[in-house]
Design an enzyme around this catalytic site. Structure first.
Site, PDB file in Angstrom:
ATOM      1  N   TYR A   1       9.603 -13.491   0.517  1.00 48.25           N
ATOM      2  CA  TYR A   1      10.210 -12.467   0.897  1.00 48.25           C
ATOM      3  C   TYR A   1      10.147 -12.361   2.364  1.00 48.25           C
ATOM      4  O   TYR A   1       8.820 -11.945   2.941  1.00 48.25           O
ATOM      5  CB  TYR A   1      10.026 -11.093   0.382  1.00 48.25           C
ATOM      6  CG  TYR A   1      10.795 -10.053   0.808  1.00 48.25           C
ATOM      7  CD1 TYR A   1      12.116  -9.950   0.156  1.00 48.25           C
ATOM      8  CD2 TYR A   1      10.281  -9.346   1.836  1.00 48.25           C
ATOM      9  CE1 TYR A   1      12.977  -9.335   0.754  1.00 48.25           C
ATOM     10  CE2 TYR A   1      11.377  -8.303   2.466  1.00 48.25           C
ATOM     11  CZ  TYR A   1      12.594  -8.071   1.793  1.00 48.25           C
ATOM     12  OH  TYR A   1      13.190  -7.245   2.367  1.00 48.25           O
TER      13      TYR A   1
ATOM     14  N   ARG B   1      13.945 -12.309  -8.973  1.00 51.60           N
ATOM     15  CA  ARG B   1      14.569 -11.025  -9.256  1.00 51.60           C
ATOM     16  C   ARG B   1      16.051 -10.926  -8.610  1.00 51.60           C
ATOM     17  O   ARG B   1      15.977 -11.431  -7.454  1.00 51.60           O
ATOM     18  CB  ARG B   1      13.698  -9.818  -9.263  1.00 51.60           C
ATOM     19  CG  ARG B   1      14.107  -8.660  -9.962  1.00 51.60           C
ATOM     20  CD  ARG B   1      13.828  -8.695 -11.380  1.00 51.60           C
ATOM     21  NE  ARG B   1      14.461  -7.459 -12.048  1.00 51.60           N
ATOM     22  CZ  ARG B   1      14.553  -7.199 -13.237  1.00 51.60           C
ATOM     23  NH1 ARG B   1      14.684  -8.313 -13.991  1.00 51.60           N
ATOM     24  NH2 ARG B   1      15.298  -6.082 -13.415  1.00 51.60           N
TER      25      ARG B   1
ATOM     26  N   ARG C   1       1.570  10.602   3.254  1.00 51.22           N
ATOM     27  CA  ARG C   1       1.530  11.095   4.513  1.00 51.22           C
ATOM     28  C   ARG C   1       1.326  12.610   4.397  1.00 51.22           C
ATOM     29  O   ARG C   1       1.739  13.240   3.589  1.00 51.22           O
ATOM     30  CB  ARG C   1       2.922  10.876   5.247  1.00 51.22           C
ATOM     31  CG  ARG C   1       3.059   9.690   6.079  1.00 51.22           C
ATOM     32  CD  ARG C   1       4.232   9.904   6.745  1.00 51.22           C
ATOM     33  NE  ARG C   1       4.611   8.328   7.116  1.00 51.22           N
ATOM     34  CZ  ARG C   1       5.935   7.981   7.166  1.00 51.22           C
ATOM     35  NH1 ARG C   1       6.735   8.904   7.206  1.00 51.22           N
ATOM     36  NH2 ARG C   1       6.021   6.763   7.426  1.00 51.22           N
TER      37      ARG C   1
ATOM     38  N   ARG D   1       0.843  -1.185   0.090  1.00 51.40           N
ATOM     39  CA  ARG D   1       0.145   0.221   0.082  1.00 51.40           C
ATOM     40  C   ARG D   1       0.779   1.099   0.090  1.00 51.40           C
ATOM     41  O   ARG D   1       1.867   1.397   0.892  1.00 51.40           O
ATOM     42  CB  ARG D   1      -0.961   0.070   1.274  1.00 51.40           C
ATOM     43  CG  ARG D   1      -2.166   0.803   1.327  1.00 51.40           C
ATOM     44  CD  ARG D   1      -3.000   0.747   2.417  1.00 51.40           C
ATOM     45  NE  ARG D   1      -2.338   1.017   3.588  1.00 51.40           N
ATOM     46  CZ  ARG D   1      -2.329   2.311   3.934  1.00 51.40           C
ATOM     47  NH1 ARG D   1      -2.683   3.254   3.440  1.00 51.40           N
ATOM     48  NH2 ARG D   1      -1.507   2.638   5.229  1.00 51.40           N
TER      49      ARG D   1
END
Ligand code: FAD
Length: 366
Positions: free
Chosen positions: A347, A248, A175, A171
């Site tokens: 990850y 990657r 801010r 996301r």
């Protein structure tokens, strides 16, 4: 029959080292092997010019879990390094993550109200974005997307944002305060003295063999221990029988620069597609160093070839299906357990991989 060690641990990364450390506390013996010539896996740091250089990319420890923060600090004290990266685009510097400083630099506006109005005019509404570009335009608008997201992301993944799934960016934080702290977590920092010190302390009193590839002598190595903890690539363990899992990769060019400070900050992202690297890391700033010279690393993203270190799993449908097939096989194993980023094709941030190793230690049957 009792074998020489309780555990053979394949991989001296964070997962393997935390597991070995905890088992030693329980009176168990381990042999830790790694095919590399050094400890630590991807968190390995090496001293250059008196600076702890993060050899496989910048590692900032951050977590909201106080027990994990206390755990790592009980092994080696961490400083309070606050990650406040910058982005360089066509001669101008911008603060990240996107905050009031960024909006002032982009548009010369000063208040949260002005910023909200400006972003609203930039946004391309889309209730159901089908790719990363559509998502980014709907979340932050055109200027931020073009200047700070597009080039960086396309270099990082080697594909157009239009061809990338929404899922690969978390996301996007927008801010409306003048706050350059990248992470929202309560705790963040780096180990004072480098990650290699943390690893050496975890492995204190534990037998280690470097330059030792598990697959060069699989049977003999496994025969040394009652149970194996495997933290290498899962597809390799099963001889790629369902196909290779894609990654990657990134490579680094480490350079000593004969000046006190090169860029005045630990991390600067290069968001222009025409600059071949994605970021420059200046390592001395992680520990507020005052050395006469400095060390920088340029990070170059690339497709993962057979000889490259695999870094980021490609979580597309084909790779997810392949991984599920391998995972099924692991569930049938009795004397071997799997953990860490390569065996789980996932990850993991450091605090997550530590939490995962700690929870594995609690399983009674292994
Ligand atoms: P690894 O560190 O990869 O350890 C696995 C080890 O197994 C390796 O040493 C490997 O050589 C060894 N091995 C593999 N196969 C064999 C074999 N056949 N025989 C013997 N040994 C073998 N996390 C954060 O929290 N903050 C960050 O800022 C951050 N930055 C990152 C930046 C980059 C560029 C990358 C790629 C990762 C970053 N991470 C970060 C994630 C962090 O690196 C991982 O969470 C952590 O290293 C995972 O530890 P591991 O033990 O699972 O894997």
């Amino acid at each position: 029959m009792k074998k020489k060690y309780d555990y053979l641990i394949v991989g001296a990364g964070l997962y393997g080292c935390v597991f070995a450390h905890e088992m030693k506390k329980q009176g168990k013996t381990s042999l830790v092997i790694d095919k590399r010539e050094h400890l630590g896996g991807n968190v390995y740091t090496e001293k250059m010019e008196g600076i702890n250089v993060h050899m496989y990319g910048p590692h900032i420890f951050h977590t909201n879990d106080k027990s994990i923060w206390d755990y790592v600090n009980s092994i080696v004290p961490f400083n309070r390094f606050t990650n406040s990266p910058l982005a360089f685009y066509q001669g101008k510097m911008f603060n990240l993550p996107f905050n009031m400083n960024t909006y002032t630099q982009l548009w010369g506006i000063l208040t949260p109200e002005e910023a909200k109005v400006k972003i609203a005019t930039q946004i391309v509404p889309n209730a159901n974005p089908k790719n990363l570009e559509e998502y980014a335009l709907s979340a932050v608008g055109r200027d931020i997307y073009e200047v700070l997201i597009k080039g960086y992301t396309e270099k990082q993944w080697g594909r157009k944002c239009k061809d990338l799934p929404v899922s690969i960016i978390k996301r996007l934080p927008v801010r409306f305060t003048y706050d350059n702290n990248y992470y929202n977590d309560a705790y963040q920092g780096v180990p004072i003295g480098g990650y290699t010190l943390l690893i050496e302390r975890l492995l204190d009193g534990i037998e280690v063999k470097l330059n030792t590839d598990f697959f060069a002598d699989k049977e003999q190595l496994q025969n040394l221990a009652n149970h194996t903890i495997y933290t290498g690539k899962i597809d390799q363990f099963y001889d790629y029988k369902f196909g290779k899992l894609a990654y990657r990769s990134v490579t680094f060019e480490h350079l000593i620069v004969q000046k006190k400070s090169y860029q005045g900050n630990a991390l600067v992202n290069y968001t222009d597609i025409n600059v071949p690297y994605t970021r420059i890391i200046e390592h001395k700033h992680f520990e507020f160093g005052n050395q006469p010279n400095t060390v920088i690393s340029k990070e170059f993203p690339k497709e993962s070839a057979a000889t490259d270190e695999p870094h980021y799993p490609i979580g597309d449908a084909i790779n997810k299906t392949r991984f599920a097939q391998y995972k099924k096989l692991t569930q049938e194993e009795k004397t071997i357990s799997f953990g860490g980023r390569l065996a789980e094709y996932k990850y993991y941030d450091m605090h997550q991989v530590i939490a995962s190793a700690l929870s594995k230690c609690k399983i009674k049957e292994i």
